[in-house]
Structures are given as structure tokens and as C-alpha cells.
Design an enzyme around this catalytic site. Structure first.
Site, PDB file in Angstrom:
ATOM      1  N   ASP A 454      -7.129  -6.553   0.487  1.00 17.07           N
ATOM      2  CA  ASP A 454      -6.685  -6.522   1.879  1.00 17.07           C
ATOM      3  C   ASP A 454      -7.596  -7.371   2.764  1.00 17.07           C
ATOM      4  O   ASP A 454      -8.724  -7.723   2.373  1.00 17.07           O
ATOM      5  CB  ASP A 454      -6.692  -5.057   2.353  1.00 17.07           C
ATOM      6  CG  ASP A 454      -5.656  -4.792   3.443  1.00 17.07           C
ATOM      7  OD1 ASP A 454      -5.201  -5.744   4.087  1.00 17.07           O
ATOM      8  OD2 ASP A 454      -5.332  -3.601   3.653  1.00 17.07           O
ATOM      9  N   ASP A 522       3.439  -3.591   6.424  1.00 20.68           N
ATOM     10  CA  ASP A 522       3.165  -2.156   6.476  1.00 20.68           C
ATOM     11  C   ASP A 522       4.376  -1.383   6.978  1.00 20.68           C
ATOM     12  O   ASP A 522       4.355  -0.157   7.029  1.00 20.68           O
ATOM     13  CB  ASP A 522       1.971  -1.873   7.398  1.00 20.68           C
ATOM     14  CG  ASP A 522       0.654  -2.113   6.673  1.00 20.68           C
ATOM     15  OD1 ASP A 522       0.649  -2.093   5.430  1.00 20.68           O
ATOM     16  OD2 ASP A 522      -0.360  -2.329   7.353  1.00 20.68           O
TER      17      ASP A 522
HETATM   18  C1  GLA Z   1      -3.961  -2.245   5.928  1.00 20.30           C
HETATM   19  C2  GLA Z   1      -2.879  -2.391   4.880  1.00 20.30           C
HETATM   20  C3  GLA Z   1      -2.305  -1.041   4.581  1.00 20.30           C
HETATM   21  C4  GLA Z   1      -3.376  -0.102   4.121  1.00 20.30           C
HETATM   22  C5  GLA Z   1      -4.477  -0.024   5.156  1.00 20.30           C
HETATM   23  C6  GLA Z   1      -5.652   0.765   4.663  1.00 20.30           C
HETATM   24  O1  GLA Z   1      -3.420  -1.870   7.149  1.00 20.30           O
HETATM   25  O2  GLA Z   1      -1.886  -3.283   5.292  1.00 20.30           O
HETATM   26  O3  GLA Z   1      -1.276  -1.148   3.636  1.00 20.30           O
HETATM   27  O4  GLA Z   1      -3.880  -0.548   2.875  1.00 20.30           O
HETATM   28  O5  GLA Z   1      -4.939  -1.317   5.506  1.00 20.30           O
HETATM   29  O6  GLA Z   1      -6.617   0.871   5.631  1.00 20.30           O
END
Ligand code: GLA
Length: 686
Positions: A454, A522
Site C-alpha cells: 500500500d 476502497d
Molecule cells: C488503505 C487501503 C485499504 C486498507 C487501508 C489500511 O486505505 O486502500 O484497502 O488496506 O489502507 O489502512
């Protein structure tokens, strides 16, 4: 026939792909001029074409050069901007020759006076109409004491589209939880800048554009498309000239205003800015990119992507051994093949305020390390994956307390926190060494199969005190990330990686060259996903598109949708599940189990077949098999791309369909009653 040919008297080069030709010529002033990009031509036909001589014979501001420079009567967007130590600017080329190596052309240019060389690279492939372009810039000085050359802009390539065709632009815009929204707009008679100034390719626009004459459709019409393989800041400038010059698209890494120095003896390689001409509309264009990504970009294109469970929406930061075990058991019972623990497993990471940088299992949550959970997941016959965010640190972390100088920062400037975190300077080798070391140990200790990598914030105050050429870090940070991932994959050949950046903020060919799939958003609301997936599919193939089924009402939008509809929309990509399975009813779990089993049947066709975007549906075809996933209300659906004489049999009912009828009148859809009806139809050619 050779894919690259050359006519010496006219100094014309011809690149040949299966269905297109690309030609350029060294002009009278030694600058490489664009000649042709479109339908196939022979070398003799390309030689006979006139050169668009924008610099000397007209007032057009797009010069039609392969790499627009500053200098002479050129007033268009420069692809290359440099400043020499004596204050002079501009480039005056001398054509030094070329190398043709199989399917590659390297065109060597040098400045008439200053120690600057530039090699333009072109590569074509036997199985793709994509032309890959990039360049190497070199300082010819040999003595370190010589002055560096300042680089104000160095694009990878400038593409020219015939003026008459440069009428409309397609691209995507977006935001967090609303990525890759397709926009198709008339191109203004002006310069249009697409850019990211964030240090990542970004949610707000994805680094590609398509150009057409305004008449292309999903099925037909000429489309020129260009895609930049880069994961940091970037700029693509399209220019529609009102005086008849070609429509140009120059693009490369970095955003406007950044300057850096090319040192004596140093070479700088740009990323690839690839282009494709297609006569088969936007659908054909996308299928061309999907094939190209599979054949020439992805590290492991042939592997079927597993059905994933990811804990993020179910548990957030509330991660415990017991909670994950319970989810794993339910996930395994659904047929999930890979179980991924998201954020919250390490350091003091009980919220987004602390812990990034302290990459060891949280001792309260995992007193015996991750071993017991990994063993349990393996006992359940699933692979094990973990979320990481290696480029970041929270000020509240041991790492930051120990190395406050490792983050991007500038003297006398604030350290702007976003999501309570700061960006580690991956241009520093001590930082990338640290990152590789802990990742290598983590993956090695637990034989981790999969990482969700990420990157949750943009770069700000991107400085490096004490470094006299700090703006290089905008590109070197990205190169540092690439280097760590590449090294990690070499050290752990079994490791698979999902790229993520606050959802789809770093979905690009640069990441796809070293990852296996992308967490594209997300936002898991199936209604919203349809548009996000539609935009993503313009360039990137289904096998790379992680697609999620979560709870209803959806945590982001509050929308209530049927389970089958959520599954069907996600089944158009690499299926994942992310709901809180502890709250799913027995009936829901049973339905989910059947849908996962159905997905496994259609998976080879969805992930490896050719995709056709239909109205409220997608169709995938691989060999004799066709899979249609439909989520609209229409009772019949016209299919695409089938041979009209073929006959198809519905796998579930045995009903026979003539392809000629499927293509004209459509496939009758037997949709269930109720809210958001959807269905999957599997057909096999008889
Ligand atoms: C980001 C990612 C999410 C999740 C969060 C965890 O927002 O896009 O899918 O993994 O971090 O903190």
C-alpha cells in the site's frame, strides 16, 4: 518480414506491427520527424510520404517531431528542455546513426555543440500493435569536474496523430473511492495537460489518453492511445493545433517545475510511453492493451489469480489472532484460496495514528508472532498474505524516533502529515536497504505468499537537506520502490504482490510490471464499482483487477444490494471477499459458496479471455468458451466478437444459439425478479 526497416537515401525508418505501421524520418536539420502512424504501409510507401515540416514551412505550433525540443522556430510543447552551464538553452541535433536489434530501433542523436546525447528507443512485438518508446539522455562529459546539464523536462516520447483525427480525448478522472471515471470530451484547440504532482500516478487521473476523430465507438473506429509506464508524478500534454499541425501528445515522468542535473558521464533512462493504433474502436483498443500487458508487462501472466479473502472491511485495525482465525475458517469454507490480513497486525498499530515503520507483529495481539495464524491458514489449505506500507512512517513510531531524517522534509518547512503519516525517502539507499531487509525477513520467516503493498499519501515538502540535487528524488523515490520490489521478488520467487495506494491511486504499467494485481478502489459498493471497473478496463486487464464482495448495506455508501449482484460484479475481475463473514447468515454463506464455485469455473475465461464491454454487461471469450456477466434489466443482450457462423450451447440449460442471432438480436437473459437482477451465462461453441 523484419519489423524494423530503414531506407538510407531518405533516412526513413519503418516499424511494422501485425496491423499497423509507424514511420519517421531524419529531417534536413537532423531532427527526427514523424511521418506516419496508422494503417500498414510498405517502406517504399512510407518513403514516398511527405514530411510534415512544421518548423520551417508553416506557423503551426506542433512541429510533428518525434521529440519536440526547444530551439529554432519551435513554439509548441517541448518534450525536452535543458539548460547548459553557460546559460544557453535549446538543442540542435546531429543524427549520429542507429542500431536495429531485431524488433528494436535505437536512434542516436547528439547536440551539435554541447556534451548532450539522446538515444530514442522504439520497440515493437510480433503479437501486439503497441509501439514502446522511451529515451536515454546522456552527458558526454568524462571528467567529474565538468559542469552538469540542468534538465527542466525530459519526456519519454512525443506522439503525433493526424490533425483530422485529433478531435476527441478519452481519459479518466477520479478520487479516493471513486477512481478511474471515464471521460470522453472534445479536445480544445489548445494545450491540455494531464498530470499528477503527487509523487504517485494518482487517483485523480490515470497516466494514459486516447485520441479519436469523434466517431469511434466501442466496436469500430480509429483510436490512437498512449500509456505511460510510471508510478510517480507525471505529465502528459496533448496539443490540438488550429493551423493544421498534427495533434501531438508528449508525456513522461515528473511534473512541471522540477529541475535536476545530469552529471558528466551520467545516463538517464525514461520510463516507457507506449502507443497503440487500433481500427477496432475503444473495445479493440482495450483488448490490445490487455494482450500487451499480459504478454509484455506482467511478471506472471499465466497464473490464475486466487480467490482472496482480505480482512480490512471486516476488522479494520481491530486485528486479533482469534478474530482472524474465525474469519479464516469461514473464508476457507467458502472456497477462498488466499487469506490476507490487512492493516493492524504490527507495531502499535491500533489506529492510523501510530506504528507505520515498526514492522514486527504486535506482541499483544500476536504473542507468539504470526506463526500460529499462518499455520492455521495453511491447515485450512489457503495461502497467507499480509498488508504492508513500506514507504511510510507515523511520527509516533520507533522508526521515526530513531530516524527522523529518513522522511522527505525541507529545512524551515512544516512536515505535513496526511493520515498522520510521513513519507520515507526511498531515494536514499539506507532507507531502501532497511526496507528490503525487513521485508525479506518477514516474507522469509513466515513464507508469506502475498503482500498487499500500500501507499497511502502523496509526497509533500519533498526535500532532502544536504543533497544539492534533491528534486531528483521525485523520480528516484519511485525507482527505489521498484528496486525494492524487484529485489524482493527475485529473493522470493513464490511471492505475489498486489499494488494498492489508498485504493487505486497507483494503478499503472510501472507497478503492473512488478505486481500481479491491483486493489483498484476502497469503494466496494457494486453500483459504484461498475463505473470504476469500466474505467480501469480501458487499459488494464481483468486478471489484474482485484474485485471485492463486502457487506450490505455497504460501509461506504450505505447502499443495500443483493449478494448475487455483488458477486457478479466482482466476478468480472480477480474475485475477492472482504465482508465480515462472522455476520453472514447460513443462507448467505451457502449462496456465497456456490458463487465462488461458479467463479472458479468461469475464472480461466474471465482472467485469460478477451473482454468485450457490453451495455450493462461484460463478455469474456477464450477459445470455445464465452462467459457473459450481466447486471442490467434488459431481457436480451447483443454479444460481440463471435464468428457469425458458429453455434453456441448454454452450459447450464443446453439451449443452442446461433452466433448470428446472438450478434444481432441478442442472448435472451433470464434475470431473477427483484432489486438489481444479475446473471452469469456460460456458453460453449459446438
Ligand atoms: C488503505 C487501503 C485499504 C486498507 C487501508 C489500511 O486505505 O486502500 O484497502 O488496506 O489502507 O489502512
Amino acid at each position: 518480414m523484419s519489423q524494423v526497416s530503414y531506407d538510407a537515401p531518405s533516412r526513413t525508418y519503418l516499424l511494422t506491427t501485425p496491423a499497423t505501421s509507424y514511420a519517421l524520418r531524419i529531417g534536413a536539420d537532423d531532427a527526427p520527424q514523424h511521418v506516419h502512424w496508422g494503417a500498414p504501409l510498405t517502406l517504399a510507401q512510407a518513403v514516398a510520404l511527405p514530411t510534415h515540416d512544421g518548423v520551417t514551412s508553416s506557423f503551426a505550433s506542433t512541429s510533428g517531431e518525434e521529440l519536440a525540443v526547444e530551439g529554432g522556430a519551435r513554439f509548441g510543447v517541448p518534450s525536452l528542455l535543458v539548460r547548459y552551464a553557460d546559460g544557453a538553452r535549446c538543442v540542435e541535433w546531429v543524427h549520429e546513426g542507429h542500431e536495429i536489434e531485431g524488433n528494436r530501433l535505437h536512434l542516436r542523436l547528439r547536440d551539435r555543440h554541447y556534451p548532450l546525447a539522446c538515444t530514442l528507443h522504439y520497440a515493437v512485438h510480433k503479437d501486439s500493435d503497441v509501439v514502446e518508446r522511451s529515451l536515454t539522455l546522456r552527458h558526454l562529459g568524462t571528467d567529474e569536474a565538468e559542469a552538469p546539464i540542468e534538465v527542466l523536462r525530459c519526456d519519454a516520447a512525443c506522439w503525433s496523430v493526424p490533425a483530422a483525427a485529433g478531435v476527441r480525448l478519452s481519459h479518466t478522472v477520479g478520487e479516493w473511492a471513486g477512481e478511474t471515471q471515464l471521460r470522453r470530451t472534445e479536445a480544445p484547440y489548445a494545450e491540455t495537460v494531464f498530470t499528477s504532482r503527487r509523487g504517485l500516478s494518482g487517483h485523480y487521473g490515470n497516466p494514459w489518453v486516447m485520441v479519436d476523430a469523434g466517431d469511434a465507438t466501442e466496436d469500430r473506429g480509429d483510436v490512437w492511445s498512449m500509456v505511460l509506464a510510471w508510478s510517480g508524478s507525471w505529465r502528459i500534454t496533448a496539443h490540438r493545433d488550429h493551423t493544421g499541425g498534427p495533434f501531438t501528445v508528449t508525456g513522461g515522468s515528473g511534473h512541471d517545475g522540477l529541475t535536476w542535473r545530469l552529471r558528466p558521464g551520467e545516463s538517464h533512462e525514461t520510463p516507457v510511453f507506449a502507443g497503440q493504433f487500433s481500427r477496432s474502436g475503444f473495445g479493440g483498443t482495450s483488448r490490445g492493451w490487455h494482450r500487451y500487458v499480459a504478454e509484455h508487462v506482467l511478471p506472471r501472466p499465466d497464473e490464475l489469480r486466487p480467490v482472496v479473502y482480505n480482512s480490512w472491511e471486516a476488522t479494520g485495525w481491530d486485528v486479533t489472532l482469534e478474530g482472524q482465525r474465525a474469519l479464516a475458517e469461514r473464508a476457507a469454507a467458502l472456497g477462498v484460496e488466499l487469506f490476507v490480513v490487512d492493516d493492524g497486525w504490527f507495531g502499535r498499530r491500533t489506529s492510523d495514528r501510530a506504528g507505520l515503520g515498526d514492522w514486527h507483529p504486535n506482541p499483544e495481539r500476536f504473542p507468539h508472532g504470526l506463526g500460529p495464524l499462518v499455520q492455521e491458514v495453511r491447515r485450512l489449505a489457503m495461502r497467507f498474505g499480509l498488508w504492508v506500507e513500506p514507504e511510510m512512517t507515523n511520527p509516533d513510531s520507533d522508526l521515526y524516533r530513531e530516524h527522523p531524517d529518513w522522511v522527505l522534509h525541507m529545512p524551515h518547512r512544516r512536515r505535513t502529515e496526511l493520515r498522520h503519516q510521513l513519507v520515507l525517502n526511498f531515494a536514499r539507499t539506507d532507507v531502501t536497504e532497511w526496507a528490503f531487509t525487513w521485508l525479506d525477513q518477514l516474507v522469509g520467516t513466515y513464507t508469506i505468499d502475498f503482500l498487499k503493498w500500500d501507499m497511502n499519501r502523496a509526497l509533500t515538502e519533498a526535500g532532502w537537506p544536504g543533497n544539492p540535487d534533491a528534486e531528483r528524488l521525485w523520480s528516484d523515490h519511485t525507482r527505489g520502490v521498484y528496486a525494492v520490489i524487484d529485489r524482493l521478488r527475485r529473493a522470493h520467487p513464490g511471492l505475489r504482490i498486489e499494488g494498492c495506494s489508498g485504493g487505486g491511486g497507483r494503478a499503472d504499467l510501472g507497478m503492473l510490471a512488478r505486481t500481479d494485481q491491483t486493489w483498484i478502489s476502497d469503494n466496494t459498493d457494486a453500483d459504484d464499482r461498475i463505473a470504476i471497473q469500466h474505467g480501469y478496463s480501458q487499459i488494464y486487464p481483468a486478471r489484474t483487477m482485484s474485485a471485492w464482495v463486502t457487506d450490505s448495506p455497504n460501509p461506504h455508501t450505505g447502499r443495500t444490494t443483493p449478494l448475487a449482484y455483488r458477486f457478479h460484479v466482482a466476478m468480472a475481475g480477480a474475485l475477492g471477499i472482504g465482508g465480515d463473514l462472522s455476520r453472514w447468515t447460513e443462507a448467505e454463506l451457502a449462496e456465497a459458496r456456490d458463487l465462488v464455485a461458479l467463479y472458479k469455473q468461469i475464472r480461466p475465461v474471465v482472467q485469460h479471455g478477451e473482454q468485450y464491454r457490453l451495455a450493462d454487461a461484460v463478455q469474456h471469450r477464450a477459445g470455445e468458451k464465452v462467459v457473459v456477466i450481466a447486471w442490467g434489466r434488459s431481457r436480451s443482450l447483443r454479444l460481440a466478437g463471435l464468428s457469425p457462423s458458429a453455434v453456441y450451447v448454454d452450459d447450464a440449460t443446453g439451449t443452442e444459439h446461433d452466433a448470428a442471432t446472438l450478434l444481432t438480436h441478442g442472448l435472451p437473459l433470464h434475470l431473477p425478479k427483484g432489486d438489481r437482477p444479475s446473471t452469469v451465462v456460460r456458453l460453449t461453441r459446438r
